[in-house]
Design an enzyme around this catalytic site. Structure first.
Site, PDB file in Angstrom:
ATOM      1  N   HIS A   1     -11.554 -89.414  -0.092  1.00 21.41           N
ATOM      2  CA  HIS A   1     -12.002 -88.745   1.122  1.00 21.41           C
ATOM      3  C   HIS A   1     -11.612 -87.268   1.073  1.00 21.41           C
ATOM      4  CE1 HIS A   1     -11.953 -92.739   3.600  1.00 21.41           C
ATOM      5  NE2 HIS A   1     -13.082 -92.550   2.964  1.00 21.41           N
TER       6      HIS A   1
ATOM      7  N   TYR B   1      -9.001 -96.105   9.647  1.00 19.43           N
ATOM      8  CA  TYR B   1      -8.357 -97.363   9.278  1.00 19.43           C
ATOM      9  C   TYR B   1      -7.079 -97.611  10.066  1.00 19.43           C
ATOM     10  CZ  TYR B   1     -11.739 -97.223   5.531  1.00 19.43           C
ATOM     11  OH  TYR B   1     -12.927 -97.161   4.835  1.00 19.43           O
TER      12      TYR B   1
ATOM     13  N   LYS C   1     -18.645 -88.410  -4.310  1.00 17.01           N
ATOM     14  CA  LYS C   1     -19.649 -87.549  -3.690  1.00 17.01           C
ATOM     15  C   LYS C   1     -19.435 -86.101  -4.119  1.00 17.01           C
ATOM     16  CE  LYS C   1     -20.424 -90.393   0.423  1.00 17.01           C
ATOM     17  NZ  LYS C   1     -20.377 -90.456   1.901  1.00 17.01           N
TER      18      LYS C   1
ATOM     19  N   ARG D   1     -14.030-101.774   0.031  1.00 15.38           N
ATOM     20  CA  ARG D   1     -13.417-100.452   0.227  1.00 15.38           C
ATOM     21  C   ARG D   1     -12.618-100.434   1.536  1.00 15.38           C
ATOM     22  NH1 ARG D   1     -14.061 -95.188  -1.551  1.00 15.38           N
ATOM     23  NH2 ARG D   1     -14.347 -93.528  -0.019  1.00 15.38           N
TER      24      ARG D   1
ATOM     25  N   ARG E   1     -16.658 -96.731  -4.026  1.00 16.31           N
ATOM     26  CA  ARG E   1     -17.982 -96.977  -3.456  1.00 16.31           C
ATOM     27  C   ARG E   1     -18.829 -97.716  -4.484  1.00 16.31           C
ATOM     28  NH1 ARG E   1     -16.600 -91.597  -2.552  1.00 16.31           N
ATOM     29  NH2 ARG E   1     -16.307 -91.000  -0.357  1.00 16.31           N
TER      30      ARG E   1
END
Length: 305
Positions: free
Chosen positions: A271, A280, A176, A248, A152
């Site tokens: 993730h 995807y 994150k 990304r 990211r």
């Protein structure tokens, strides 16, 4: 009856000091919760008020934004319940599920990525001053890392010098929730441009400094990276608008097209859920449909009846 505004301040402090959330996440929480208390002067943590606010969100915002704002509010209410500030969690009696329209991730065609990288390296060669060369090398290193790691933009901007390990050819990324992942850099050009950049900034004595810095030697901003990409986009006259996040998406999609197992892609992207990564597969299915429509030999066989 609790003072909602006061409890929000306590909650944000808790998120910062105890949960160690990033500045970016704290800013989003602050905005979302300020909007909640601005909705109604005497807003309460009741099922009725929460339901009215959620209805307001659905009338005002797009699904993705609604989902985030509800998630912020849920986290705050859970904190109140966890701290025994409220006796029960009203969200237990509120159905917040809703169907989001499916939007396929936008990717960058491989030939456009090639043009972007070529233009970026060309800018290094044509730099007229030492400062221009430094900026061009930095910009190229950013583009290379975005594509090499699929990270990211916030993760790239937050990298420290000591997050790069040339001995093991790895980069340590904090995603994150401060989740850490280590990615290998297996391309010599990417390693080379990073080494060149570190030599130019000559900041190896301060390993905890931010890797990518602006003119004031502070952390480069996400907006600055967007500007770098936009300038390259104009330089090559790209037929599409390119954002950092599209790198990304492109990494994930191109790896899937190379038959890489989706669980490896999940780990590379950081993730927490495989469900997020599975979007995807829809992109590659769309690509497969296009291939079968335009490339399949049966479409060249015309039968006269």
């Amino acid at each position: 009856m609790i003072e909602v505004k006061t409890e929000i301040k306590k909650y944000l402090k808790y998120c910062s000091l105890e949960k160690k959330l990033s500045k970016h996440t704290l800013k989003a929480y602050r905005i979302d919760l300020a909007q909640f208390i601005a909705f109604k002067p005497d807003i309460s943590i009741s099922k009725e008020d929460l339901t009215k606010y959620i209805q307001y969100l659905h009338k005002t915002y797009k699904p993705k934004t609604i989902k985030r704002k509800i998630a912020t509010l849920k986290a705050f209410v859970h904190y109140l319940y966890y701290k025994d500030i409220i006796e029960f969690n009203p969200f237990d009696k509120i159905d917040t599920t809703f169907k989001e329209p499916l939007h396929l991730p936008h990717t960058i065609p491989e030939n456009i990525i090639h043009q972007l990288l070529t233009a970026s390296y060309q800018n290094i060669l044509t730099a007229a001053t030492t400062h221009q060369k430094l900026v061009s090398v930095r910009n190229t290193a950013i583009i290379e890392l975005l594509f090499a790691t699929g990270a990211r933009i916030s993760e790239i901007c937050s990298l420290k010098i000591n997050n790069i390990d040339f001995a093991s050819k790895t980069v340590r990324i904090f995603g994150k929730g401060a989740k850490e992942r280590i990615l290998q850099i297996e391309n010599r050009d990417v390693i080379a441009i990073l080494m060149k950049y570190l030599i130019l900034i000559d900041d190896s004595t301060q390993p905890n400094s931010y890797l990518f810095q602006n003119n004031r030697h502070n952390r480069i901003s996400e907006q600055s990276v967007r500007t770098i990409i936009r300038n390259l986009e104009k330089q090559i006259a790209a037929p599409l608008h390119i954002t950092p996040h599209m790198f990304r998406h492109s990494v994930a999609t191109l790896l899937l097209e190379e038959d890489v197992d989706i669980r490896y892609i999940q780990r590379i992207l950081g993730h927490s859920s495989i469900t997020t990564t599975q979007i995807y597969t829809l992109v590659t299915s769309s690509k497969q449909r296009e291939i079968l429509r335009t490339k399949h030999p049966r479409n060249k066989i015309h039968i006269t009846q």
